[in-house]
Write a protein that holds these residues in place. Structure first.
Motif, mmCIF file in Angstrom:
data_model
loop_
_atom_site.group_PDB
_atom_site.id
_atom_site.type_symbol
_atom_site.label_atom_id
_atom_site.label_comp_id
_atom_site.label_asym_id
_atom_site.label_seq_id
_atom_site.Cartn_x
_atom_site.Cartn_y
_atom_site.Cartn_z
ATOM 1 N N VAL A 227 -82.881 -70.315 28.854
ATOM 2 C CA VAL A 227 -83.972 -69.556 29.473
ATOM 3 C C VAL A 227 -83.527 -68.109 29.624
ATOM 4 O O VAL A 227 -82.428 -67.829 30.125
ATOM 5 N N TYR A 402 -91.095 -70.540 29.311
ATOM 6 C CA TYR A 402 -90.352 -71.629 29.960
ATOM 7 C C TYR A 402 -91.207 -72.267 31.045
ATOM 8 O O TYR A 402 -91.884 -71.582 31.809
ATOM 9 N N TRP A 421 -88.354 -69.248 26.565
ATOM 10 C CA TRP A 421 -87.612 -70.476 26.287
ATOM 11 C C TRP A 421 -87.046 -70.398 24.879
ATOM 12 O O TRP A 421 -87.790 -70.411 23.907
#
Length: 859
Positions: A227, A402, A421
């Protein structure tokens, strides 16, 4: 085809460059992407030969009759074929199969000019060999179904779309594909595996294992995803703030609206922060670039079958830095982002000016290795591998957002989230290949070929007139999705780009508003009309929440020559269709059934145009194309198109679109309709249709009641007719209900008083109760009402400036009179004084206005 060898050469490409929609790219890349004669990444010169080989010439004597497909369609998206590849919009192929099975016979030619991923072609093939469960389900719903493959001609402006469509419609041995895919993945893992290693931590300490020689080495985990967080600058102390660390409530997994600066404690919101920027040397383009600063904040990894999470440590940061410094030895796209409606956001917000800026260096390196390995295989296997590669799309870019618990959300329109992400590209590709292999197995029994072309649907010179049997299409819908912009991320890898000059879209950067969109759609529908056999059908699936875009589509269809026979809305929650009872209320997906009048009607109309005989000939043909007695769950559904006012509107449109004066007034039309055709439940039928309707009516539990929203004078009159059709009512009985129903009247509408509406449109008995007049008397009332409306219209002609409040019915009546007198200038003058949104959202006004403009341009 017939064992003949086909080759796409530069000489052939030179002969095709003037075809509208010829893509942007080098000849060698267009040729490399193509697989003639069934697929070309440019206008396909062999389409005509394909249709001649597999289709049947138009036969005026062939008997063909179909009602509009009026059954419910419930097909979800949880299907291996549907899920094999992502695209911005896609219709499940099993839903399309029902339409193809209804409107066509085995071997018929189906056309889709906005094919996207080619689901229409998949549906045409799967009609030849459906899975047993689906076959059984369809046979319960459609007892007369005739199974057998149909042939599809698919077309799209986007090279990315047609490449995906080709792979969906190109049979490949799934066993051979799986063997080659696994071999390549092993090579990629060998070359890129080190990029996704991380030390396993327990309580913040690195875990070690003992090797055979007694040395201790760190336990390595495989990174599943990383992340990344945006970094901002505090306006109070000018220190950098990692947004993830300051704003995210780790326990709740939520982003706080307000949070303190970790350095000075000042309370702030995201809006109050300034973005942190950094300057780095971009080796791909040889320049120093300014980009938004982003840092890794969380790593999810696996050791064996267990998953763990950690904050990146020094080794992780060193690995990322090492990857940043490594030169990628393989080709990858470095194209500059095009100017567009959506492409400016990432340029401004994050400094993403070139294609490769949308990827982390690690993802880009892994993708480049994959691309290099995929390109040097057998031709068909290479194509399917590259198709698999493009299926990764947003999930491996910085547009993947994310979400708590892992995974990502694909965000449309180039939006760059604050937390993105970054997955393990190798693992994502491996999972995607498994999905594609499952889809290949499901499609392996389909061996018929379709043909695919990359070009504008507004210029189909390779296809002869009246040569296709059915059209199913899902066209672009205004400004909802900018296909050429979104497809850039695919097409940069394919090295062939969309020529968006003829892209049907509302896009201010392309200088295309609603009129330009409508004109482009009209050209496409006109070509659809030309290539479709007379008497045959086109189904248009359309998604838009804006009435004006729906009006533009409807107007484009009718101006092209099609006659709309049925419009239904898709209820996504219920998965069912309900018929549209007004022409302007569009808040859901639409299924539009339109037909091309048969040759006999058109030939007869040339002789009877402008006469009452031509009017009734059209009405007879139109009634034959409308649903007779659709039912659902034992309830007989109402068919709005069989109402007298909609029959009148379709008749008027048929004349106006052909430049013919309408030879009959509304009053005489309604009287003639009553005298010539039997009426049941407010709907008109051909005499031979009545027995079936009455049979269905007796068997039905009830007849559907029409729900009607009162928003203008026309809908108010229709509402009153429904209210008074059962029994006469006094003014006092009607007035409270009318006040409730008419409380949301359009702001511009000068709605007459209820007393005036009743006086002008209904009759009153001796007891003072209003009732629906006998059709013989109704004609006289209609003539009186039309005179009153024209008197109102005359007052508009004597005023100047914008018409802010007016009676829409008066403008309609005035436009009709001006058309009959060929006073096109007055239609344009009054039309220009109406609010633009009103003109665009009223199908009758727009029809007269557009055709008046055309007449003036041609004179």
């Amino acid at each position: 085809m017939n064992g003949k060898k086909y080759e796409l050469t530069k000489e052939i490409l030179d002969s095709l460059r003037d075809v509208e929609g010829f893509p942007i790219g080098k000849d060698e890349d267009i040729i490399a992407l193509s697989d003639p004669p069934y697929y070309t990444a440019c206008p396909n010169p062999w389409i005509g030969e394909f249709i001649e080989r597999y289709g049947r010439p138009y036969d005026p004597e062939e008997r063909y009759e179909r009602e509009p497909f009026a059954a419910d369609v419930r097909e979800g998206k949880n299907d291996p074929i549907y899920n094999a590849h992502s695209y911005h919009t896609k219709v499940p192929h099993k839903a399309i199969m029902r339409y193809i099975l209804h409107y066509t016979d085995p071997g018929d030619i189906v056309f889709d000019g906005f094919c996207g991923t080619g689901m229409t072609g998949v549906a045409a093939q799967m009609c030849g060999n459906p899975d047993p469960e689906f076959r059984e389900k369809v046979e319960r719903e459609m007892p007369d179904v005739v199974w057998g493959a149909r042939r599809a001609v698919l077309c799209d402006l986007s090279p990315a779309a047609t490449f995906i469509a080709y792979n969906y419609n190109n049979p490949v041995d799934p066993v051979e594909f799986e063997r080659e895919a696994k071999r390549i993945l092993a090579e990629v893992e060998k070359e890129c595996g080190w990029m996704y290693e991380t030390n396993h931590l327990v309580d913040g300490k690195v875990q070690f294992k003992a090797d055979l020689d007694g040395t201790r080495t760190p336990v390595k985990g495989r990174i599943n995803y990383t992340v990344w967080s945006d970094v901002f600058v505090c306006p109070s102390c000018s220190e950098e703030i990692v947004f993830w660390e300051a704003a995210v409530d780790q326990k709740e997994g939520k982003v706080r609206d307000e949070f303190p600066c970790p350095h000075c404690g000042a309370m702030m919101t995201k809006r109050s922060l300034e973005r942190a920027w950094e300057y780095v040397h971009d080796e791909a383009i040889g320049e120093t670039v300014r980009r938004a600063k982003q840092v890794p904040v969380l790593i999810n990894y696996s050791v064996g079958k267990k998953r763990f999470e950690k904050v990146p440590d020094e080794n992780d940061l060193a690995l990322i830095q090492r990857i940043e410094e490594v030169e990628i030895p393989y080709w990858y796209p470095t194209d500059r982002m095009p100017d567009g409606y959506n492409t400016e956001q990432p340029k401004v917000s994050h400094g993403f000016t070139h294609f490769h800026h949308f990827y982390t260096k690690r993802s880009l390196a892994c993708l480049a290795v994959l691309w290099n390995c995929f390109r040097f295989q057998d031709r068909k296997i290479t194509s399917r591998l590259l198709y698999s590669f493009t299926s990764l799309y947003q999930r491996v870019t910085k547009m993947a957002e994310y979400r708590k618990g892992g995974g990502s959300g694909n965000i449309p329109n180039f939006y760059i989230p604050s937390f993105n992400w970054e997955p393990n590209v190798y693992e994502v590709c491996k999972r995607k290949l498994r999905n594609i292999i499952t889809a290949l197995i499901a499609m392996s029994l389909c061996r018929s070929q379709n043909t695919i072309s990359t070009q504008s649907a507004g210029q189909l010179h390779q296809i002869k007139s009246s040569s296709t049997d059915y059209i199913f299409t899902d066209p672009p819908f205004g400004g909802n999705i900018m296909y050429s912009e979104m497809n850039f991320l695919w097409e940069a890898w394919l090295r062939v780009f969309t020529n968006n000059h003829s892209e049907a879209v509302v896009n201010r950067v392309q200088r295309k508003g609603l009129p330009e969109y409508q004109a482009l759609m009209e050209r496409c529908f006109a070509e659809n009309y030309r290539i479709l056999k007379p008497g045959r059908w086109m189904t248009v699936e359309f998604h838009n929440s804006q009435n004006r875009v729906w009006m533009a589509i409807q107007q484009a269809l009718t101006r092209a020559g099609f006659i709309i026979a049925d419009v239904r809305t898709l209820d996504k929650k219920q998965g069912t269709f309900k018929q549209v009872t007004t022409t302007s209320a569009v808040k859901q997906d639409l299924i539009i059934s339109a037909y091309k009048p048969n040759g006999g009607l058109e030939e007869r109309f040339k002789l009877t145009a402008g006469t009452a005989e031509g009017v009734w000939d059209f009405v007879r043909q139109h009634l034959r194309h409308l649903p007779i007695a659709p039912e659902k769950d034992g309830i007989l559904q109402y068919v709005p198109e069989r109402q007298k006012h909609l029959l009148y509107d379709r008749m008027v449109a048929f004349h106006v679109q052909r430049g013919i004066i309408v030879p009959i007034s509304a009053a005489d039309f309604y009287l003639g309709l009553y005298q010539r055709f039997p009426e049941r439940d407010g709907m008109y039928f051909l005499p031979d249709q009545v027995p079936l309707y009455e049979q269905k009516r007796l068997a039905a539990s009830r007849v559907e009641q029409v729900s009607l929203f009162v928003h203008d004078e026309k809908s108010a009159i229709r509402w009153l007719r429904i209210q008074l059709s059962d029994h006469p009512q006094t003014y006092q009985e009607i007035q409270p209900k009318f006040m409730i129903e008419s409380r949301n009247t359009d702001r511009h509408e000068a709605m007459p008083e209820l007393a005036d509406l009743l006086e002008q449109n209904f009759l009153k008995d001796e007891e003072g109760r209003w009732y629906v007049p006998d059709p013989n008397r109704e004609a006289d009332l209609e003539k009186l009402r039309e005179k009153a409306l024209l008197r109102e219209f005359e007052t508009y002609k004597t005023t100047k400036g914008r018409l802010k409040v007016f009676r829409t019915e008066a403008v309609r009546a005035g436009f009709k009179k001006c058309w009959s007198e060929r006073d096109y200038d007055m239609i344009i003058e009054i039309g220009d004084r109406l609010p633009p949104e009103i003109l665009q959202e009223d199908d009758v006004l727009l029809m007269y206005y557009d055709n008046a403009e055309t007449r003036l341009e041609n004179n």
